[in-house]
Design an enzyme around this catalytic site. Structure first.
Site, PDB file in Angstrom:
ATOM      1  N   SER A 124      67.185  19.585  18.120  1.00  0.00           N
ATOM      2  CA  SER A 124      66.784  18.707  17.012  1.00  0.00           C
ATOM      3  C   SER A 124      65.285  18.699  16.727  1.00  0.00           C
ATOM      4  CB  SER A 124      67.277  17.292  17.281  1.00  0.00           C
ATOM      5  OG  SER A 124      66.784  16.820  18.521  1.00  0.00           O
ATOM      6  N   LYS A 130      64.381  15.323  11.267  1.00  0.00           N
ATOM      7  CA  LYS A 130      64.132  14.079  10.524  1.00  0.00           C
ATOM      8  C   LYS A 130      63.706  14.335   9.074  1.00  0.00           C
ATOM      9  CE  LYS A 130      64.836  11.267  14.089  1.00  0.00           C
ATOM     10  NZ  LYS A 130      65.933  10.275  14.083  1.00  0.00           N
ATOM     11  N   GLU A 156      60.663   2.815  10.199  1.00  0.00           N
ATOM     12  CA  GLU A 156      60.440   2.557  11.616  1.00  0.00           C
ATOM     13  C   GLU A 156      60.368   3.919  12.287  1.00  0.00           C
ATOM     14  OE1 GLU A 156      63.435   2.794  10.327  1.00  0.00           O
ATOM     15  OE2 GLU A 156      64.280   4.263  11.726  1.00  0.00           O
TER      16      GLU A 156
HETATM   17  C1  PLP Z   1      63.579  15.497  17.900  1.00  0.00           C
HETATM   18  C2  PLP Z   1      64.438  14.288  17.885  1.00  0.00           C
HETATM   19  N1  PLP Z   1      65.723  14.381  18.232  1.00  0.00           N
HETATM   20  C3  PLP Z   1      66.523  13.315  18.251  1.00  0.00           C
HETATM   21  C4  PLP Z   1      66.074  12.055  17.938  1.00  0.00           C
HETATM   22  C5  PLP Z   1      67.020  10.905  18.047  1.00  0.00           C
HETATM   23  O1  PLP Z   1      67.463  10.426  16.805  1.00  0.00           O
HETATM   24  P1  PLP Z   1      68.901  10.733  16.250  1.00  0.00           P
HETATM   25  O2  PLP Z   1      69.890  10.338  17.286  1.00  0.00           O
HETATM   26  O3  PLP Z   1      68.992   9.911  15.017  1.00  0.00           O
HETATM   27  O4  PLP Z   1      68.991  12.176  15.951  1.00  0.00           O
HETATM   28  C6  PLP Z   1      64.736  11.891  17.551  1.00  0.00           C
HETATM   29  C7  PLP Z   1      64.218  10.567  17.193  1.00  0.00           C
HETATM   30  O5  PLP Z   1      63.092  10.306  17.118  1.00  0.00           O
HETATM   31  C8  PLP Z   1      63.906  13.043  17.530  1.00  0.00           C
HETATM   32  O6  PLP Z   1      62.617  12.943  17.188  1.00  0.00           O
END
Ligand code: PLP
Lengths: 297, 396
Positions: free
Chosen positions: B376, B85, B107
Site C-alpha cells: 500500500s 491514499k 485527519e
Molecule cells: C501506506 C499505508 N497503508 C495502509 C494504511 C492504513 O489505512 P487503510 O487501512 O485505510 O488502508 C495507511 C494509513 O495511513 C498507509 O499510509
C-alpha cells in the site's frame, strides 16, 4: 475480561438497578407515559409564565462527591430539570470545556452507573435528563440502560450522535421503560428532516442554537429564530435551546423563542476554575440564579 | 445506483444532526458523479497522468523463493505521494470542487492521507486543513513538513491518545462547525455513510487493475489476496474486484505487542461491536463503551476502529482477519528491503509479514499458490522509527 462488579448495572446500589414495580409514573411501560414527567414541568412553567431552566453538568465532574453537591446547588438556585452527561472518551459534539470535564471524570473511573446514581440521589426534587453518546448506551445494553434510567429518575435521554433516521430501535426500547429519547434539531436541518424529527420526538426537542459544538461564544443564537420558526410550524412539543448559551442575556434571548434553555459549558468552566467545591457551588449558583431571573420565576 | 448505508447490520450514520444534511448532499453528489462520464474521465486522467496509474504488478522473485510460492506485489508504493491514499484524495477533492466546497479538512495518522489530501488540494486550488495527533506529528515528522510545503495547515491534536482516533474526532468537530462550505475528506473506509462506500469505490481501482494484470500474466486468478487493515481502505480497494471470485481474502491487522497483550490495533480480532466515528462496526472498547487506545508501531494502523464493510466480511466468513506484531512487521520491513530492494511502509510491512511467516497459522503455502499482496505504500516516512527499533532489538 471484565472483572465482576464492573459490569454495567451489575452491582449498583439504590436506584440504578431497574425495580420491578417502583416509580409508577415512569416504569409503566406504556407509550402514553413517555415524557410525562417532562411535560408536567413544561406545563407548569408555561402556566407560571416562565421558561424551563436546565443546567448541564458532566456526571462525576469534578468528582462524584462534588458533583452531587453541585446538582443540589443547581436545584436550590432554581433549576427545573438537571441534565447530566455520561462522560465519554470520544465526544464529537463537544467543545474543549466539556471534553476536558469528561476526561477528568473518566480518569477518576466514573461510569454510567455512577451517573445514574447521581440522578437517583436527587430524583425526588426534579426530573433528570441524561446526555449519553450512543456507544455508551449500546455497551450498557439498551433495554437495561433505559430501565435503569427510569428507576433512577431519568425521564429523557439526549443521544447527540443519534440522528432521527437511526433512532427507531432505541426510541422503541426507551418507550418500554417510559423514557423519552430526546432528538436534536440543528440550523442545517432541512424542512424534510425537521418533519422527520417532529414525528419521532418525545418530551421536548433540543434545538442546537449554533452550527457547531458545545462551548461558550461571544455571539450565539443568530441561527435560532429561523430554526425555531420552522419547528413551531411542525410540532407542539416544547423546544429547548442549547449550545453556546452561557450568560443570562443570551438565555433571555433564547427564552424569547423557546420553552426552555440549557446552560452547560459556562457552568463547567466555572467549576474547572474554582479552587474549592464551595467556590464552585457559589459561582455556579450565582449564574443559575441570574439565568433563572432572566427566564422568569 | 444508490449508495448503500449499511453492510448487513454494520455502517449507518451515527453523527450529530448538524452533519446529516451534509452527508445526504454528499451521498447524492457521489451517486451522480460516479455515473457521470465527464467526472470519471477527469478522474481517470488525473490517476493516469498525475498519480501514475496503473501501478505495476511486480512478480517478487526472491520473496517468492523465500516463501515457496509465487508472490505478486501490487505497487501502490509507486503512486505519486507514496501510497494508495492519493486514489481517494483525488476523487474526493474533485467531488468537493464539483459540490462547490472550497475548504477541505482531513485527519491523518501516518501522514500519508494528509499528504495525499494536501497534494490534491494544491492541484485543484482548494484550502486544506489537516488534523494530526501530537504523537503522530512526532513519529511522522517528514510528512508534516511535506504537508506544510504543499500549502496545507497542519493542526496538532492534543486530546485523548493524541493519535488518529483523536485527529478524526477533531476533524468531525471542525466539520460540525463549518459544514456549509467544507468537505471532510475522510481517508479510509470508515466514518458515517456514504464514506465507506465512497472511499471503497475510489480505491477499487487497485483491485480492478490487479485482476486484469494477474489474468493477463498468469491466465488464472490469484489464490489469496493479502492487505493490511487500518481503517480498511487499501484492503477494500484490492478485495472489491475479487469479491465474487473463488479467492481467499486476508486482512492483516496490527497485533502490536501481541493480540493478547492488550496493546494492539486489532478490533476485528480482539474487539467487539459498537459505534465509533459514525458507523457501527468492530472497535476496541471497555465494558462501558469507552473507546480504548490502540497501539501499533505503524501510525496508519494505530486505530481502535475499522470500516463497517470489513465487519460484514468477517462475520460472513468471506474474508479472514489475522494479526502481525510490531516486531514481525519490522522484520518484514527489513527483509523486503534486502530481498527485493523495496522499502515498504510499516503498514504494508504487516501484510508482507503474514506472507513471510507462511500464511495462516504459519502453515506454509502450496508451491502453485499465487499470492497477491497490496503493497500500500513506501517506507521513506518510517526509516527513522525503523532505525530506532532495530537498534533497540540489537539488529545491526
Ligand atoms: C501506506 C499505508 N497503508 C495502509 C494504511 C492504513 O489505512 P487503510 O487501512 O485505510 O488502508 C495507511 C494509513 O495511513 C498507509 O499510509
Amino acid at each position: 475480561m471484565t472483572p465482576d462488579g464492573m459490569r454495567p448495572g451489575g452491582t449498583t446500589s439504590d436506584g440504578v438497578r431497574p425495580r420491578q414495580q417502583s416509580d409508577g409514573q415512569n416504569v409503566t411501560g406504556g407509550q402514553t407515559s413517555v415524557g410525562a414527567r417532562l411535560s408536567t414541568v413544561f406545563d407548569r412553567a408555561r402556566a407560571e409564565g416562565r421558561r424551563v431552566l436546565m443546567p448541564y453538568i458532566t456526571g462525576g465532574f469534578p468528582s462524584p462527591e462534588d458533583c452531587t453537591r453541585l446538582i443540589a446547588s443547581f436545584l436550590d438556585a432554581g433549576a427545573d430539570i438537571v441534565e447530566l452527561g455520561v462522560p465519554y472518551s470520544d465526544p464529537v459534539a463537544d467543545g474543549p470545556v466539556v471534553q476536558a470535564s469528561a476526561q477528568r471524570a473518566l480518569a477518576q473511573g466514573v461510569t454510567t452507573d455512577d451517573v445514574l446514581r447521581l440522578a437517583a440521589a436527587h430524583r425526588d426534587r426534579a426530573p433528570f435528563v441524561l446526555l449519553a453518546y450512543v456507544n455508551t448506551v449500546l455497551a450498557y445494553g439498551p433495554e437495561r440502560f433505559f430501565a435503569c434510567c427510569a428507576a433512577s429518575g431519568v425521564a429523557g435521554v439526549v443521544v447527540p450522535d443519534l440522528p432521527a433516521d437511526e433512532a427507531d430501535p432505541l426510541i422503541a426500547v426507551a418507550a418500554q421503560a417510559g423514557v423519552a429519547v430526546i432528538l436534536l434539531a440543528a440550523p442545517p436541518s432541512t424542512d424534510a428532516r425537521l418533519e422527520l424529527i417532529a414525528g419521532k420526538a418525545r418530551g421536548f426537542i433540543y434545538c442546537v442554537a449554533v452550527t457547531g459544538v458545545t462551548g461558550m461564544r461571544a455571539r450565539s443564537g443568530d441561527e435560532l429564530p429561523e430554526l425555531v420558526a420552522r419547528l413551531r410550524a411542525r410540532t407542539t412539543l416544547p423546544l429547548v435551546a442549547g449550545f453556546g448559551i452561557g450568560t443570562p442575556s443570551q438565555a433571555r434571548e433564547a427564552g424569547r423563542l423557546c420553552d426552555g434553555v440549557i446552560i452547560g459549558s459556562a457552568l463547567i468552566d466555572m467549576v474547572a476554575k474554582s479552587p474549592t467545591v464551595d467556590a464552585a457551588c457559589a459561582t455556579t449558583a450565582g449564574l443559575v440564579r441570574a439565568t433563572r431571573a432572566a427566564l422568569g420565576g | 445506483m444508490t449508495v448503500e448505508t449499511r453492510f448487513g447490520r454494520y455502517g449507518g450514520r451515527y453523527v450529530p444532526e448538524t452533519l446529516v444534511p451534509a452527508l445526504d448532499e454528499l451521498t447524492i453528489a457521489w451517486e451522480e458523479a460516479r455515473e457521470d462520464a465527464a467526472f470519471q474521465a477527469e478522474l481517470a486522467r488525473l490517476l493516469a497522468d498525475y498519480a501514475g496509474r496503473p501501478t505495476p504488478l511486480y512478480h517478487a522473485d526472491r520473496l517468492s523463493a523465500a516463501v515457496g510460492a509465487t508472490v505478486l506485489l501490487k505497487r501502490e508504493d509507486l503512486c505519486h505521494t507514496g501510497a494508495h491514499k492519493i486514489n481517494n484524495a483525488l476523487g474526493q477533492a474533485l467531488l468537493a470542487r464539483r459540490m462547490g466546497k472550497h475548504r477541505v479538512i482531513a485527519e491523518t495518522g501516518a501522514g500519508q492521507h494528509g499528504v495525499a489530501t494536501a497534494t490534491a488540494c494544491a492541484l485543484l486550488g482548494l484550502d486544506c486543513v489537516v488534523y494530526m495527533g501530537a504523537e503522530d506529528v512526532v513519529r511522522q515528522e517528514l510528512n508534516v513538513v511535506r504537508m506544510r510545503l504543499l500549502g496545507a495547515e497542519v493542526r496538532t491534536v492534543k486530546s485523548g491518545s493524541c493519535t488518529l482516533k483523536d485527529a478524526m474526532n477533531e476533524a468531525l468537530r471542525d466539520w460540525v462547525a463549518n459544514v456549509r462550505g467544507t468537505h471532510y475528506l475522510i481517508g479510509s473506509t470508515a466514518g458515517p455513510a456514504p464514506f465507506p462506500v465512497l472511499v471503497r469505490d475510489l480505491q477499487a481501482v487497485i483491485g480492478r487493475e490487479a485482476r486484469t494484470q494477474v489474468l493477463e500474466r498468469f491466465g488464472r486468478l490469484p489464490s489469496e489476496i493479502v492487505a493490511c487493515v487500518g481503517g480498511g481502505s487499501n484492503a477494500m480497494g484490492i478485495f472489491h474486484a475479487f469479491r465474487d471470485d473463488p479467492v481467499r481474502l486476508t486482512g492483516v491487522e496490527a497485533a502490536g505487542e501481541g493480540l493478547d497483550s492488550g496493546r494492539h490495533g486489532a478490533p476485528l480480532n480482539r474487539g467487539s461491536t459498537g459505534v465509533l466515528h459514525g458507523s457501527f462496526s468492530y472497535l476496541l472498547q471497555d465494558a462501558w463503551g469507552q473507546v480504548t487506545e490502540a497501539h501499533s508501531v505503524s501510525a496508519g494502523l494505530d486505530y481502535p476502529g475499522v470500516g463497517p464493510e470489513h465487519a460484514l466480511l468477517k462475520d460472513s466468513g468471506r474474508a479472514t482477519y489475522v494479526g502481525a506484531t510490531d516486531s514481525e512487521a519490522l522484520a518484514a520491513f527489513r527483509r523486503l528491503a534486502e530481498l527485493e530492494g523495496i522499502i515498504p511502509a510499516l503498514e504494508s510491512a504487516h501484510a508482507i509479514a503474514y506472507v513471510l511467516r507462511g500464511g495462516e497459522g504459519g502453515a506454509g503455502f502450496a508451491s502453485d499458490d499465487l499470492i497477491l499482496v497490496n503493497l500500500s505504500g513506501r517506507g521513506d516516512k518510517d526509516v527513522h522509527i525503523a532505525a530506532d527499533l532495530l537498534a533497540k532489538e540489537g539488529v545491526r
